[in-house]
Design an enzyme around this catalytic site. Sequence first.
Site, PDB file in Angstrom:
ATOM      1  N   ASN A  41       0.854  -1.195   0.000  1.00  0.00           N
ATOM      2  CA  ASN A  41       0.000   0.000   0.000  1.00  0.00           C
ATOM      3  C   ASN A  41       0.886   1.239   0.000  1.00  0.00           C
ATOM      4  OD1 ASN A  41      -2.169  -1.683   0.269  1.00  0.00           O
ATOM      5  ND2 ASN A  41      -2.654  -1.132   2.381  1.00  0.00           N
ATOM      6  N   LYS A  45       1.399   2.215  -7.078  1.00  0.00           N
ATOM      7  CA  LYS A  45       0.767   1.407  -8.126  1.00  0.00           C
ATOM      8  C   LYS A  45      -0.493   2.055  -8.704  1.00  0.00           C
ATOM      9  CE  LYS A  45      -0.415  -2.009  -5.513  1.00  0.00           C
ATOM     10  NZ  LYS A  45      -0.342  -1.817  -4.116  1.00  0.00           N
ATOM     11  N   SER A  46      -1.389   2.473  -7.796  1.00  0.00           N
ATOM     12  CA  SER A  46      -2.672   2.993  -8.262  1.00  0.00           C
ATOM     13  C   SER A  46      -2.495   4.352  -8.939  1.00  0.00           C
ATOM     14  CB  SER A  46      -3.650   3.112  -7.102  1.00  0.00           C
ATOM     15  OG  SER A  46      -3.970   1.828  -6.647  1.00  0.00           O
ATOM     16  N   GLU A 166      -6.667  -3.281  -8.233  1.00  0.00           N
ATOM     17  CA  GLU A 166      -7.106  -4.028  -7.040  1.00  0.00           C
ATOM     18  C   GLU A 166      -8.595  -4.349  -7.142  1.00  0.00           C
ATOM     19  OE1 GLU A 166      -5.694  -2.699  -3.248  1.00  0.00           O
ATOM     20  OE2 GLU A 166      -4.019  -1.655  -4.181  1.00  0.00           O
TER      21      GLU A 166
END
Lengths: 279, 290
Positions: A41, A45-46, A166
């Site tokens: 987290n 990535k996002s 995700e």
Amino acid sequence: MEELITVQGVSFRYHEDQPHVLRDVSLSVYKGEWLAIVGHNGSGKSTLAKLLNGLQLPEQGDVLVEGYNSRDEESIWEIRRRVGIVFQNPDNQFVGTSVRDDVAFGLENSGMARELMLERISESVLKVRMEDYLDQEPHRLSGGQKQRVAIAGIIALRPSIVILDEATSMLDPAGRKEVLQTMRKLKEEEGMTVISITHDLEEAAQADRLVVMNAGEVIDEGLPVEVFKKGDMLEQIGLDLPFPLQVQRALSEKGYDFSRLTLSQEELVNELWTLQLKV
Amino acid sequence: MDITIKGLEHSYSKGTPFERKALSNINLSIPSGTFQTIIGHTGSGKSTLIQHLNGLLKPTQGSIQIGDFKIQAGVKEKRLKALRKHVGIVFQYPEHQLFEETIEKDILFGPLNFGVPEEEAKKRAARLIQQVGLDESYLSRSPFDLSGGQMRRVAIAGVLAMKPSILILDEPTAGLDPRGRREIMDLFYRLHEEEGLTTILVTHSMEDAARFSDDILIMEKGGIALQGGPETIFSNPEALKKLSLDVPETVQFIHRLEERFTKNLPHSVFTLEAAVDAALSILQKGEENS
């Protein structure tokens, strides 16, 4: 291999007084591959996903999608048409009051003729096996079904790349399987390119290629078996190794030599069989 | 506090055309200090069941006894507020419920509402922030500048600040990365042991269920499908498969080994270490024979 997306030296931060979320990231995405991006987290990535379809623009560097640069204002819609994202929360991406309306939403926005639109809707719901639910209201669907409808809405626009951000992390195990099977089928039968941003290393182990991110940087990239060889590094940045690999590593420490890395239980049991014959 | 549930039934929108039975004929006893896990698919009734345990939902039939509190269909329990002091619920994505300017204020909100003196409440906050793995310097910061995993820890501290004796966890690790998941579960297990809590965990993770539970309850369609300790539950993969549930990876591995090597192995293998030992036992037997 045809390169669909090129990310060149991209840095990004959300505000000028905040640290960079992405630092000098470069990577390529090839046609027809399943690319998994893993990292803990907050590894960026996002954010990277949002840059890949022009929801965010790089502070430095360039993002090119089939030749279109996300910095050119005229390109942005060409990019968004090509790259669809399925987000994490199934409840935040349902816009229609029925499955049919929801899948139609993106098509309507693109100004498509009604006849063609109806054709596209039935075609896409069929591909995600939601054809029996066209008139259902969203709250009557399970999480996995909602995500499949989200996928239908995206593929109706005929993108070349689907990003799963995700997209299975809020689903129960059955829902997770549903969504992954749907995407695998689309990849195999339609040649869809899939980028899967995930914590699920079992899933990542089955990808064609793996990108590892940590603190906003790409720190490794390659075939899953190659990347998973660096087990210590992955553990250091807070990722879990797939179970079969953990067992294998513990046995190696006790002096057993394996001829290859085992990413599935089946492979592991086969390797143990061979080892047992040798001793 | 022991929990005893008798003949519990819950129907949503009772007496309307939209009536839907979410729970029927649930009988369950959870002795004080138990680590009870509840597993089931979305819609199986898990969330409906746990919302009965602090009176957020009332039974449409049957009763729930918690210590000397009794919640019964058709009878008003006047001491719900007192009951809620004892039963803390960590809901899914608890970080969405943070709202105060500082982390300290957020943790203090519950205790102050229940009349805990401010000084005492502040002491609790200072201790709890460390217990959940953050340091005291966080207390003066805004909860909204934290990462998702850190925000979740703060929300958990807020629930613990009420000093509950029963802690209910509704998928507490959803959406966290593997390290975050492990840290949060270790934290809950430590609290369970150290504070002598009764813990009720709702989860999809068979690994966590196998590792931590004294008892596992598997729900389906508003009823109890299976119940027992981890060994009992996971020694019967066929029954689980029928319910479209998986067994933990360690158990799958043991079954694969048994099949391939036609050997009997111990079945209560729920940790990596135990799985490695099972593999070793097979390799070493091979050595003895040669």
